[in-house]
Design a protein around this motif. Sequence first.
Motif, mmCIF file in Angstrom:
data_model
loop_
_atom_site.group_PDB
_atom_site.id
_atom_site.type_symbol
_atom_site.label_atom_id
_atom_site.label_comp_id
_atom_site.label_asym_id
_atom_site.label_seq_id
_atom_site.Cartn_x
_atom_site.Cartn_y
_atom_site.Cartn_z
ATOM 1 N N GLU A 127 -1.203 11.133 -4.559
ATOM 2 C CA GLU A 127 -1.925 10.080 -5.429
ATOM 3 C C GLU A 127 -1.990 10.185 -6.737
ATOM 4 O O GLU A 127 -2.050 9.205 -7.368
ATOM 5 C CB GLU A 127 -3.368 10.740 -4.856
ATOM 6 N N TRP B 258 4.873 11.492 7.844
ATOM 7 C CA TRP B 258 3.446 11.016 7.348
ATOM 8 C C TRP B 258 3.562 10.782 6.033
ATOM 9 O O TRP B 258 2.626 9.972 5.350
ATOM 10 C CB TRP B 258 2.534 12.453 7.784
ATOM 11 N N GLN C 126 5.608 9.560 4.052
ATOM 12 C CA GLN C 126 6.336 8.600 3.718
ATOM 13 C C GLN C 126 5.233 7.279 4.148
ATOM 14 O O GLN C 126 4.778 6.389 3.408
ATOM 15 C CB GLN C 126 7.363 8.223 4.514
ATOM 16 N N CYS C 127 4.449 7.197 5.141
ATOM 17 C CA CYS C 127 3.509 6.408 5.475
ATOM 18 C C CYS C 127 2.285 6.410 4.429
ATOM 19 O O CYS C 127 1.698 5.210 4.285
ATOM 20 C CB CYS C 127 2.934 6.672 6.995
ATOM 21 N N ARG C 128 2.003 7.482 4.326
ATOM 22 C CA ARG C 128 0.730 7.769 3.354
ATOM 23 C C ARG C 128 1.054 6.881 2.122
ATOM 24 O O ARG C 128 0.076 6.417 1.428
ATOM 25 C CB ARG C 128 0.339 9.049 2.976
ATOM 26 N N PHE D 201 2.925 4.641 1.338
ATOM 27 C CA PHE D 201 2.846 3.220 1.372
ATOM 28 C C PHE D 201 1.379 2.547 1.657
ATOM 29 O O PHE D 201 1.163 1.697 1.127
ATOM 30 C CB PHE D 201 3.794 2.613 2.319
ATOM 31 N N GLU D 202 0.604 3.518 2.180
ATOM 32 C CA GLU D 202 -0.797 3.118 2.337
ATOM 33 C C GLU D 202 -1.534 3.187 0.972
ATOM 34 O O GLU D 202 -2.321 2.062 0.473
ATOM 35 C CB GLU D 202 -1.477 4.175 3.157
ATOM 36 N N LEU D 203 -1.232 4.153 0.196
ATOM 37 C CA LEU D 203 -1.667 4.172 -0.983
ATOM 38 C C LEU D 203 -1.021 3.051 -2.001
ATOM 39 O O LEU D 203 -2.071 2.329 -2.928
ATOM 40 C CB LEU D 203 -1.588 5.478 -1.889
ATOM 41 N N GLU E 288 0.106 -0.054 -1.163
ATOM 42 C CA GLU E 288 -0.329 -1.239 -0.955
ATOM 43 C C GLU E 288 -1.796 -1.555 -1.117
ATOM 44 O O GLU E 288 -2.264 -2.825 -0.993
ATOM 45 C CB GLU E 288 -0.038 -1.478 0.590
ATOM 46 N N GLU E 289 -2.592 -0.491 -1.660
ATOM 47 C CA GLU E 289 -3.965 -0.874 -2.168
ATOM 48 C C GLU E 289 -3.889 -1.573 -3.472
ATOM 49 O O GLU E 289 -4.636 -2.253 -3.719
ATOM 50 C CB GLU E 289 -4.608 0.340 -2.587
ATOM 51 N N LYS F 274 4.716 -5.573 -1.536
ATOM 52 C CA LYS F 274 5.883 -4.645 -1.533
ATOM 53 C C LYS F 274 7.109 -5.654 -1.009
ATOM 54 O O LYS F 274 6.679 -6.720 -0.291
ATOM 55 C CB LYS F 274 6.019 -3.352 -0.620
#
Length: 218
Positions: A148, A178, A180-182, A184-186, A188-189, A193
């Motif tokens: 974050e 996890w 790496q996925c997290r 990208f989630e953050l 993409e807010e 990409k």
Amino acid sequence: MFTREIEFPSVGKSLLLSQENEGDVGCVVWDAAIVLAKYLENQCFLQKPQNSDMKKPLLFGCHVVELGAGTGRVGLAAALLGASHVTITDLPQFISLMEKNIIQNQDSLQCVVEVRELTWGNMEQGSAVSTPDTIVLADCIYYEESLEPLVSTLRSLCGSDTTIIVSYEERTTGDKPWLQCRFFELMEEHFRKYKVPPKEQHELYRSRDIHIYKFYLR
């Protein structure tokens, strides 16, 4: 401590990078950093425009900021490849190593390279860095507590025309998938990409386990 040489045939120069035999993750040159630096070389020179009407090479005239620089590997490559100003940043314990690598490459660099302390999430330190054209970071998706703050720092540094270029090695152990996925989630807010395909990367310095993405503000 030992010195590693990385060649850039397109400009007929090499970088000499001091790194530790062992130590913190920031003390060594990781493969993802080499792949990213060679991608920059490929875009700047190996596929340079043949028509003057085409856009300028990737780094030409750009202010480049490297986050989590460690040895300064990618930022120093940008300074070798046509950037107009480079700022390499990391935690205070890596400042002396980055300064050492700047000094031993001074004669090869094409622009001023400055070192700044920047702890992700520290808005005061971030505000002291002028808005870059390009932000680069390699293998920085590593610790949960840093995700974050990293995304917050990227958001605060970006202008409307800033390009973020991220490389990372895909890891399948522990919590790394996890993380790496997290990440990208953050991201993409706030960002759009684009995944850089292998055909746009350096033909020798690329790997199916190392990915490069570009991000742009939404």
